[in-house]
Design a protein around this motif. Sequence first.
Motif, PDB file in Angstrom:
ATOM      1  N   ILE A  65     -34.317  12.241  18.959  1.00  0.00           N
ATOM      2  CA  ILE A  65     -34.246  13.080  17.958  1.00  0.00           C
ATOM      3  C   ILE A  65     -33.313  14.445  18.845  1.00  0.00           C
ATOM      4  CG2 ILE A  65     -35.184  14.958  16.315  1.00  0.00           C
ATOM      5  CD1 ILE A  65     -35.463  11.644  15.856  1.00  0.00           C
ATOM      6  N   THR A  66     -33.512  14.462  20.062  1.00  0.00           N
ATOM      7  CA  THR A  66     -33.054  15.561  20.811  1.00  0.00           C
ATOM      8  C   THR A  66     -31.610  15.689  20.818  1.00  0.00           C
ATOM      9  OG1 THR A  66     -35.164  16.325  21.873  1.00  0.00           O
ATOM     10  CG2 THR A  66     -32.897  16.921  22.916  1.00  0.00           C
ATOM     11  N   ALA A 119     -29.807  15.868  17.596  1.00  0.00           N
ATOM     12  CA  ALA A 119     -29.509  17.266  17.339  1.00  0.00           C
ATOM     13  C   ALA A 119     -28.396  17.896  18.297  1.00  0.00           C
ATOM     14  CB  ALA A 119     -30.985  17.964  17.303  1.00  0.00           C
ATOM     15  N   SER A 144     -33.113  22.471  19.841  1.00  0.00           N
ATOM     16  CA  SER A 144     -31.936  21.695  19.605  1.00  0.00           C
ATOM     17  C   SER A 144     -32.181  21.470  18.108  1.00  0.00           C
ATOM     18  CB  SER A 144     -31.855  20.485  20.450  1.00  0.00           C
ATOM     19  OG  SER A 144     -33.043  19.542  20.163  1.00  0.00           O
ATOM     20  N   VAL A 145     -33.094  20.855  17.503  1.00  0.00           N
ATOM     21  CA  VAL A 145     -33.218  20.785  15.956  1.00  0.00           C
ATOM     22  C   VAL A 145     -32.954  21.947  15.305  1.00  0.00           C
ATOM     23  CG1 VAL A 145     -34.730  20.073  14.216  1.00  0.00           C
ATOM     24  CG2 VAL A 145     -34.689  18.967  16.286  1.00  0.00           C
ATOM     25  N   ALA A 173     -29.481  23.089  15.390  1.00  0.00           N
ATOM     26  CA  ALA A 173     -28.549  22.038  14.566  1.00  0.00           C
ATOM     27  C   ALA A 173     -28.510  22.676  13.033  1.00  0.00           C
ATOM     28  CB  ALA A 173     -28.694  20.624  14.687  1.00  0.00           C
ATOM     29  N   VAL A 174     -29.843  22.777  12.420  1.00  0.00           N
ATOM     30  CA  VAL A 174     -30.071  23.304  11.328  1.00  0.00           C
ATOM     31  C   VAL A 174     -29.401  24.593  11.185  1.00  0.00           C
ATOM     32  CG1 VAL A 174     -31.683  24.302   9.526  1.00  0.00           C
ATOM     33  CG2 VAL A 174     -32.232  22.059  11.116  1.00  0.00           C
TER      34      VAL A 174
END
Length: 619
Positions: A75-76, A79, A449-450, A453-454
């Motif tokens: 996931i990292t 992102a 990071s998430v 990204a958002v």
Amino acid sequence: MLAEALAAWPMWASLLIVLVTIVLYVMDRFSMEIISVGVLAGLLLVFSMPGAVAADGSPIRSASILAGFGNPALITIMALLVVGQGLFQTGAVEGPTRALTQSYKQAPLATLLAAFLFVFVISAFINNTPVVIMFLPVMSAIAASMSASPSRLMMPLSFVSIFAGMTTLIGTSTNLLAAEVYARIEGVSLGFFEQSPIGLVLAGVGAIYVAVASRIPFLLPDRSDMESDILTGSGKQFVAQIEVSHDHFLVGKRPVAGMFTELPNFTVRLIQRGERAILPPFDDVTLRPGDLVIIAATRQALMDVLSSQPDMLEQIWRSGAGGSSDEGPSPRSLILTEAVVAPGSRMAGRTVEMLGFRRLTRAVVMGIQRRSHMIRTKLDEIRLEAGDTLLLCGPVEALRDLRSSRDVILLEWSQTEIPLTGNIVAARLIGLGMVIAAATGLLSILNASVLAAVAMILTGCLNTRQASRALDLRIFLVIGAALAMGAALEQTGAANLIATAIVNLAQPFGPLAVLSAIFLTVAILTNLLSNAATAVLFSPIALSAAEQAGADALPFILAVIYGANCCFATPIAYQTNLLVMGPGHYRFSDFLRFGGPLVLLLWITFTLVAPWRFDLGMH
């Protein structure tokens, strides 16, 4: 004995699948995506059979095989790819990249060394993944200045950041995991710079190898492709024109020795002032509003100017309709692409203005390239011929409609997106905030990071289509398959079997042999499993081996740490390898060819240096 071997068939099946997968990756006859999906299918099939249980007798469920797709590391990476795309789309890294590129032209070797040294120093103290993300466009720009493929610098970038992880306790999360096992079993905490002496030696040897081996084509092949040839400029020149408006950056500019310094790498062929055509040399010409500057330039030279002048790009696109103001809101970005006038096209023999090209397609002809002769006339007076290459600019919807045209052949592989966003400051703040939050421990690299990204999407630095394009399916599947293989080896006891066998084999030859064997085994397995899983698996085994040998435990836990950081031989070994795989256009075998000898070199170096650093005598 036979009954035990038969009962352990899931372990042997897992080892076979891993070996076959590595062979297929190296052969490169099938895409990595297909191989990765095949691995997942094979593991799911094996563990759905009766008797397919873990080493402790518990069932191995499909959810545990597929759990890698929800792994924080995966996931990292996804992102971070979105964040990197946001920095690229807004042009947030254009300034630093341009500065480094200019510096490279003046002092190439010093600039390259300074860039890699900066990556090394920063990666020793913060997570190296965002550092690599930030330097990807910088290295691409330097590669372009070198007239070389990005493949010459991308793998060295990843490896240098990994070298740094060997030198401090917080260099990677792998170090912390091994240190936690050491503290729990031995009751001793590793010092912050405990691994620095040998870590710096290994990093120095590794850096020398990278500097020398990266110049050997067999070890690090040139992986330039059609796309990189386009982006770096193939020498093909387009005839284009620039309309000087009242607020244009060319107003009042004069040539120096016949060249306009504001238009680097451009050849000005004609200045059209009303009915008067001014030909070179342009000794006493001062550009005024209303002038048309007819230029010849490569696609890359045009992109360099347009990227730094987004207002100029939008002005060109809008003026293509004759100043029409009914276009509605400006697009968030414009696409540059090439198209060839097809044989038998209705466009042949007619000018762009006669065709009403802009009104029909919502795209603007920015340039025309013709191999037969030099064109020195206004763009809207050039009569098209079959085989002419047009440089088109327009929103993505317009170019999508051109796919079905029989008059032009759209070269979709040549598409490049240029943003019209003014969110450079926002993108820089988001990227910097992510790095600071992760480096200071305020947030984990996953959360930072998430959130970044958002934020890139919410602030308009990216739209959802651009963000989805940044999510590389190959990276997603390769990591998921690698984690699935790691889970299978761990749960079936295959990894533990390998580790114990290696230690038992080396033990009769003394502590140094055991230490060397642990380093080599960990270094090999870390390229197949995740380095975190390898460190956690081997730390207690190494400490047990030290106890049995009557030796100090410290060198054994450090051997695990150094070995777990030798993730150079496969792209699935570490996330920065996967991050550079796309920009460097690498194949699986490239990592094995370039990184495999490096793993062996560091193993030999460690074996030679360990007796100097540690007392390996019996207690």
